[in-house]
Structures are given as structure tokens and as C-alpha cells.
Enzyme design. Sequence first.
Site, PDB file in Angstrom:
ATOM      1  N   ARG A 181       0.824  -1.213   0.000  1.00 39.36           N
ATOM      2  CA  ARG A 181       0.000   0.000   0.000  1.00 39.36           C
ATOM      3  C   ARG A 181       0.857   1.262   0.000  1.00 39.36           C
ATOM      4  O   ARG A 181       0.433   2.311  -0.447  1.00 39.36           O
ATOM      5  CB  ARG A 181      -0.838   0.062   1.292  1.00 39.36           C
ATOM      6  N   ARG A 185       8.987   6.502  -3.684  1.00 40.38           N
ATOM      7  CA  ARG A 185       9.144   7.498  -4.768  1.00 40.38           C
ATOM      8  C   ARG A 185      10.552   8.059  -4.820  1.00 40.38           C
ATOM      9  O   ARG A 185      11.129   8.342  -3.771  1.00 40.38           O
ATOM     10  CB  ARG A 185       8.219   8.697  -4.533  1.00 40.38           C
ATOM     11  N   ARG A 258      -7.158  -7.361  14.593  1.00 37.35           N
ATOM     12  CA  ARG A 258      -6.328  -6.555  15.486  1.00 37.35           C
ATOM     13  C   ARG A 258      -7.257  -5.527  16.105  1.00 37.35           C
ATOM     14  O   ARG A 258      -8.134  -4.979  15.448  1.00 37.35           O
ATOM     15  CB  ARG A 258      -5.214  -5.833  14.713  1.00 37.35           C
ATOM     16  N   ARG A 289       1.304   5.406  16.999  1.00 37.01           N
ATOM     17  CA  ARG A 289       1.340   6.776  16.476  1.00 37.01           C
ATOM     18  C   ARG A 289       0.630   7.749  17.395  1.00 37.01           C
ATOM     19  O   ARG A 289      -0.153   7.340  18.253  1.00 37.01           O
ATOM     20  CB  ARG A 289       0.752   6.844  15.063  1.00 37.01           C
ATOM     21  N   GLU A 310      -2.162   5.949  19.910  1.00 34.83           N
ATOM     22  CA  GLU A 310      -2.850   4.761  19.408  1.00 34.83           C
ATOM     23  C   GLU A 310      -2.030   3.520  19.736  1.00 34.83           C
ATOM     24  O   GLU A 310      -0.874   3.420  19.329  1.00 34.83           O
ATOM     25  CB  GLU A 310      -3.026   4.924  17.895  1.00 34.83           C
ATOM     26  N   TYR A 358      -9.887  -5.805   4.286  1.00 28.53           N
ATOM     27  CA  TYR A 358      -9.146  -4.597   4.651  1.00 28.53           C
ATOM     28  C   TYR A 358      -9.546  -3.465   3.690  1.00 28.53           C
ATOM     29  O   TYR A 358      -8.784  -3.052   2.840  1.00 28.53           O
ATOM     30  CB  TYR A 358      -7.669  -4.947   4.512  1.00 28.53           C
ATOM     31  N   ASP A 360     -10.611   0.289   2.401  1.00 28.67           N
ATOM     32  CA  ASP A 360     -10.570   1.719   2.679  1.00 28.67           C
ATOM     33  C   ASP A 360     -11.986   2.290   2.506  1.00 28.67           C
ATOM     34  O   ASP A 360     -12.848   1.646   1.914  1.00 28.67           O
ATOM     35  CB  ASP A 360      -9.615   2.429   1.713  1.00 28.67           C
TER      36      ASP A 360
HETATM   37  P1  FAD Z   1     -17.934  -0.072  10.226  1.00 25.75           P
HETATM   38  O1  FAD Z   1     -17.593   1.357  10.178  1.00 25.75           O
HETATM   39  O2  FAD Z   1     -17.214  -0.950  11.184  1.00 25.75           O
HETATM   40  O3  FAD Z   1     -19.513  -0.169  10.496  1.00 25.75           O
HETATM   41  C1  FAD Z   1     -20.136  -1.353  10.921  1.00 25.75           C
HETATM   42  C2  FAD Z   1     -21.232  -0.949  11.894  1.00 25.75           C
HETATM   43  O4  FAD Z   1     -22.012  -2.114  12.199  1.00 25.75           O
HETATM   44  C3  FAD Z   1     -20.686  -0.439  13.229  1.00 25.75           C
HETATM   45  O5  FAD Z   1     -21.216   0.833  13.514  1.00 25.75           O
HETATM   46  C4  FAD Z   1     -21.143  -1.487  14.250  1.00 25.75           C
HETATM   47  O6  FAD Z   1     -21.480  -0.925  15.503  1.00 25.75           O
HETATM   48  C5  FAD Z   1     -22.382  -2.057  13.562  1.00 25.75           C
HETATM   49  N1  FAD Z   1     -22.699  -3.414  13.998  1.00 25.75           N
HETATM   50  C6  FAD Z   1     -21.879  -4.488  14.028  1.00 25.75           C
HETATM   51  N2  FAD Z   1     -22.526  -5.559  14.503  1.00 25.75           N
HETATM   52  C7  FAD Z   1     -23.802  -5.145  14.785  1.00 25.75           C
HETATM   53  C8  FAD Z   1     -24.943  -5.801  15.314  1.00 25.75           C
HETATM   54  N3  FAD Z   1     -24.908  -7.089  15.665  1.00 25.75           N
HETATM   55  N4  FAD Z   1     -26.074  -5.090  15.465  1.00 25.75           N
HETATM   56  C9  FAD Z   1     -26.125  -3.770  15.143  1.00 25.75           C
HETATM   57  N5  FAD Z   1     -25.062  -3.104  14.633  1.00 25.75           N
HETATM   58  C10 FAD Z   1     -23.918  -3.785  14.452  1.00 25.75           C
HETATM   59  N6  FAD Z   1     -10.013   4.122   5.417  1.00 25.75           N
HETATM   60  C11 FAD Z   1      -9.590   5.128   4.615  1.00 25.75           C
HETATM   61  O7  FAD Z   1     -10.054   5.244   3.479  1.00 25.75           O
HETATM   62  N7  FAD Z   1      -8.677   6.061   5.069  1.00 25.75           N
HETATM   63  C12 FAD Z   1      -8.151   6.006   6.302  1.00 25.75           C
HETATM   64  O8  FAD Z   1      -7.330   6.847   6.676  1.00 25.75           O
HETATM   65  C13 FAD Z   1      -8.555   4.945   7.165  1.00 25.75           C
HETATM   66  N8  FAD Z   1      -8.056   4.857   8.402  1.00 25.75           N
HETATM   67  C14 FAD Z   1      -8.451   3.843   9.211  1.00 25.75           C
HETATM   68  C15 FAD Z   1      -7.945   3.784  10.485  1.00 25.75           C
HETATM   69  C16 FAD Z   1      -8.331   2.791  11.349  1.00 25.75           C
HETATM   70  C17 FAD Z   1      -7.777   2.740  12.732  1.00 25.75           C
HETATM   71  C18 FAD Z   1      -9.247   1.799  10.901  1.00 25.75           C
HETATM   72  C19 FAD Z   1      -9.666   0.678  11.811  1.00 25.75           C
HETATM   73  C20 FAD Z   1      -9.782   1.852   9.636  1.00 25.75           C
HETATM   74  C21 FAD Z   1      -9.390   2.870   8.771  1.00 25.75           C
HETATM   75  N9  FAD Z   1      -9.945   2.993   7.498  1.00 25.75           N
HETATM   76  C22 FAD Z   1      -9.520   3.999   6.672  1.00 25.75           C
HETATM   77  C23 FAD Z   1     -10.990   2.066   7.011  1.00 25.75           C
HETATM   78  C24 FAD Z   1     -12.423   2.547   7.303  1.00 25.75           C
HETATM   79  O9  FAD Z   1     -12.605   2.705   8.689  1.00 25.75           O
HETATM   80  C25 FAD Z   1     -13.404   1.512   6.767  1.00 25.75           C
HETATM   81  O10 FAD Z   1     -13.219   1.283   5.397  1.00 25.75           O
HETATM   82  C26 FAD Z   1     -14.893   1.877   6.966  1.00 25.75           C
HETATM   83  O11 FAD Z   1     -15.139   2.542   8.154  1.00 25.75           O
HETATM   84  C27 FAD Z   1     -15.700   0.607   6.913  1.00 25.75           C
HETATM   85  O12 FAD Z   1     -17.069   0.889   6.998  1.00 25.75           O
HETATM   86  P2  FAD Z   1     -18.091  -0.296   7.314  1.00 25.75           P
HETATM   87  O13 FAD Z   1     -19.453   0.273   7.200  1.00 25.75           O
HETATM   88  O14 FAD Z   1     -17.772  -1.485   6.482  1.00 25.75           O
HETATM   89  O15 FAD Z   1     -17.762  -0.772   8.807  1.00 25.75           O
HETATM   90  N1  UDP Z   2       3.989   0.855   7.886  1.00 25.30           N
HETATM   91  C1  UDP Z   2       5.247   0.873   8.432  1.00 25.30           C
HETATM   92  N2  UDP Z   2       5.752   2.049   8.937  1.00 25.30           N
HETATM   93  C2  UDP Z   2       5.038   3.184   8.908  1.00 25.30           C
HETATM   94  C3  UDP Z   2       3.757   3.181   8.338  1.00 25.30           C
HETATM   95  C4  UDP Z   2       3.248   1.995   7.850  1.00 25.30           C
HETATM   96  O1  UDP Z   2       5.907  -0.157   8.495  1.00 25.30           O
HETATM   97  O2  UDP Z   2       5.541   4.224   9.388  1.00 25.30           O
HETATM   98  C5  UDP Z   2       3.458  -0.427   7.366  1.00 25.30           C
HETATM   99  C6  UDP Z   2       2.675  -1.203   8.425  1.00 25.30           C
HETATM  100  O3  UDP Z   2       2.912  -2.574   8.213  1.00 25.30           O
HETATM  101  C7  UDP Z   2       1.224  -0.879   8.092  1.00 25.30           C
HETATM  102  C8  UDP Z   2       1.292  -0.817   6.571  1.00 25.30           C
HETATM  103  O4  UDP Z   2       2.565  -0.221   6.295  1.00 25.30           O
HETATM  104  O5  UDP Z   2       0.340  -1.884   8.545  1.00 25.30           O
HETATM  105  C9  UDP Z   2       0.180  -0.010   5.940  1.00 25.30           C
HETATM  106  O6  UDP Z   2       0.239   1.290   6.496  1.00 25.30           O
HETATM  107  P1  UDP Z   2      -1.025   2.246   6.476  1.00 25.30           P
HETATM  108  O7  UDP Z   2      -0.621   3.538   7.068  1.00 25.30           O
HETATM  109  O8  UDP Z   2      -1.577   2.230   5.099  1.00 25.30           O
HETATM  110  O9  UDP Z   2      -2.002   1.471   7.458  1.00 25.30           O
HETATM  111  P2  UDP Z   2      -3.441   1.866   8.037  1.00 25.30           P
HETATM  112  O10 UDP Z   2      -3.221   2.045   9.493  1.00 25.30           O
HETATM  113  O11 UDP Z   2      -3.903   3.089   7.335  1.00 25.30           O
HETATM  114  O12 UDP Z   2      -4.284   0.669   7.715  1.00 25.30           O
END
Ligand code: FAD
Ligand code: UDP
Length: 376
Positions: A181, A185, A258, A289, A310, A358, A360
Site C-alpha cells: 500500500r 518514490r 487486530r 502513532r 494509538e 481490509y 478503505d
Molecule cells: P464499520 O464502520 O465498522 O460499520 C459497521 C457498523 O455495524 C458499526 O457501527 C457497528 O457498531 C455495527 N454493527 C456491528 N454488529 C452489529 C450488530 N450485531 N447489530 C447492530 N449493529 C452492528 N479508510 C480510509 O479510506 N482512510 C483512512 O485513513 C482509514 N483509516 C483507518 C484507520 C483505522 C484505525 C481503521 C480501523 C480503519 C481505517 N480505514 C480507513 C478504514 C475505514 O474505517 C473503513 O473502510 C470503513 O469505516 C468501513 O465501513 P463499514 O461500514 O464497512 O464498517
Molecule cells: N507501515 C510501516 N511504517 C510506517 C507506516 C506503515 O511499516 O511508518 C506499514 C505497516 O505494516 C502498516 C502498513 O505499512 O500496517 C500499511 O500502512 P497504512 O498507514 O496504510 O495502514 P493503516 O493504518 O492506514 O491501515
Amino acid sequence: MGFREIEEEYQQMKYDYLVVGAGLFGAVFAEQAKSSGKRVLVIDKRSHVAGNVYTENIRGINVHKYGAHIFHTNNSDVWNYVQRFAGFNRYTNSPVANYHGELYSLPFNMYTFNKMWGVITPEQEAKIAKQCQEISGEPRNLEEQAISLVGRDIYEKLIKGYTQKQWGRPCNELPAFIIKRLPVRLTFDNNYFNALYQGIPVGGYTKLVENLLSGIEVKLETDYLEDKSYFDSLADKIVYTGAIDAYFDYSLGTLEYRSLRFENELVNVNNFQGNAVINYTDSDTPFTRIIEHKFFEFGDDLPYTIITREYSSEWKPGDEPYYPVNDEKNSSLYSEYKTMAEREEHIIFGGRLGEYKYYDMDQVIASALKTWKREL
Ligand code: FAD
Ligand code: UDP
């Protein structure tokens, strides 16, 4: 028949769709169905909408409560779609890596190579290329993939410790795709993403999701799995975005995730770290972070700031599942659950948890739009 009776009869009518989960997948699907005249009920077990993209306004700062979220996409359809529900600012993610107090630019670019090896021009890339040659053949795991992309020095300082903290497993036991991912560059470009479009919704993600759900009935603090048969009786079809193994009562075993723990702190300084995201890439620092939320929205005129440390942790049932662990063991267990899911004709499994993927944000939106098109 009077208005009251009509209203009562209407209330007893089934919904076309019960959407389980008010995250992005559920909200986009619900918006599409409602726009086509369908009757939709959205439920969520949490006390708020927006799932993991939920932001809470605390003292004028939109705090990303489930981890930092930066919207980025190459998909113009998705970009145009989200613009209908929120304005986006021009935020560009350029995190900094802190390795025992040494600062490096991310993603891996000329600034990183300069700091690491004193490389000044792209022509001196031989230095990197030489290190990458350590791996011959197709990389079999994350460690080999990382070394073949950026060489051992960067792997040791910026990848190894961070990745092991993040995933709780050594890099040679993790799949290679996780690290693919990250861009590499030979330019001085600190933009973390290669996407055409990037930004943060003005007013936070919660507002974006509230706008998606505008005019749709939403019931919070309602867990579908607590009374599945009752909820099933409410609608012709269910859209389930919770965890797929939980739906089947973990009958084949538990999929691993995780989990994360967030430690929020209000600090009485205007500027704590000078950037929205600083990654701590050594293995001694316990957190992965620190996020300084005000910098997602250019709110640096405030005299205080809110930061979040975090921590990554192993998931156990009852914890919030964040990242699916897409290794071989979990992927094959997921495909068994998927086969079971395909037999449930009245249920659509979607989203990060429903598809154990996984995803986005833009991919989850694209997937929800596509799922609705298929329904049509
Ligand atoms: P969720 O947002 O998990 O929604 C599922 C919902 O279902 C939840 O509200 C939950 O409460 C509900 N639910 C589950 N079970 C039940 C039940 N039995 N009854 C009623 N409700 C229920 N994506 C990016 O594009 N850019 C980013 O920078 C980025 N950063 C991220 C950082 C972190 C730490 C994480 C974990 C993810 C990140 N993502 C990012 C990914 C992004 O969060 C997800 O793609 C997106 O939120 C997924 O949406 P979803 O609707 O599939 O799931
Ligand atoms: N990663 C790393 N060092 C960094 C940032 C990211 O080794 O400083 C690696 C790590 O394995 C991470 C992966 O690159 O799980 C993807 O990073 P990204 O920031 O896309 O993860 P996100 O938390 O957004 O899912």
C-alpha cells in the site's frame, strides 16, 4: 379508513430493507435504497452513527474516535458521490516517522533517502537498488517484500518495529500485500497517497454520514444478534455489516482481528507536534502513532489541542474488531463462512466486517453502490 388507521397499517408494513450497521457501507446502501423509494430501517448497536469513521466535536475539534481517517480515492464516481453529502477540505496526509527521536519523511521518498543515506539526487538510487537486491525472486512475506521495495536500512528503522507493534506478529509471518500500500518514490513528494482526490469532510465524518442517512429511520443501541428472528421479521431483506463469524455464532471458529486502544489527551498548548500524524516506528515506544486532530482541519488558532496515542492490541471476543488479519489461516476460515453466507438468500453481507476485508472508505462506498446496483 382514517389517517390514524392508515398510519397504523403503514407502521405494520414490512420494511424493504433492514440495514444492520450505520457505518459507511450501511449508510450508503440505505441512502441508495431510500432514493429508489424503498422503505429502510437502519439499526446499530453503538450509541452513534458513522461506525468507525465517527468523529466527535470536542471543544471545537473534530476528534476521530476510532482512529485517524483520511479520505482518498482514484474513483471519480465515489468522489462525486460523497461531494453530494459533504464539502471536503484540501488536507493532504504527510505523516512523519519518529525512530528514537530521528525524524524521517513518509512515504518513502527522496527526503527519507537523504536523511537515511545522504542521497541528494535520484540518480544516486543505486544505493537503494543495491540493498533491494538482497531478495531474489517473488517476496514470500512482508519482511521480504519490504526489503525488496526499500532495502534493509529502511526496513529496520521504519517498518520492522512499527509493523510488529501494529500486527502483533513478526514481519516474516505477515502477508506481503500489507506493505505494498505504501508508495516508494524518487521524488520529493511527501503525499502519503497516490490518489487523485483527497481531503477531510468539513465538519467531520459524522456529519457526512448524518447527511447520507437524512430522512431514514435509524435506531441506535440496537443489537441485531440479540434478537435475530424478530429483526428478520421486520424486513424482506437484511443488509448485515457486522462481523460474519458473529452472525454464525462463531460455529466454525473465531476470525482474528487486530484491536486498538486510544488514549486521548487535551493538552494546553497550541501546537503539540506540528503535524496530524507522527508514527513511532521503533519497537520500544509502546504506541504506534500520535494523532493531533486539529491539523486535519487547519484549526491551529486554538490555544489548546487534542492528541490521541494509538496502541495496537490482540483482539478477543467482546473487543472492538478493527483490522481483519488476512493471513492464510483466517482467509481460509473466512471462505468457509462465506460459503455459509451464500446460502442465506435474504441476507447481504457487506463492509469491512461482513466481508472480512481490509477496505478503505472509498472501496467500502464503491462496494455499497455496486451492491445496490445489483439489487436493482
Ligand atoms: P464499520 O464502520 O465498522 O460499520 C459497521 C457498523 O455495524 C458499526 O457501527 C457497528 O457498531 C455495527 N454493527 C456491528 N454488529 C452489529 C450488530 N450485531 N447489530 C447492530 N449493529 C452492528 N479508510 C480510509 O479510506 N482512510 C483512512 O485513513 C482509514 N483509516 C483507518 C484507520 C483505522 C484505525 C481503521 C480501523 C480503519 C481505517 N480505514 C480507513 C478504514 C475505514 O474505517 C473503513 O473502510 C470503513 O469505516 C468501513 O465501513 P463499514 O461500514 O464497512 O464498517
Ligand atoms: N507501515 C510501516 N511504517 C510506517 C507506516 C506503515 O511499516 O511508518 C506499514 C505497516 O505494516 C502498516 C502498513 O505499512 O500496517 C500499511 O500502512 P497504512 O498507514 O496504510 O495502514 P493503516 O493504518 O492506514 O491501515
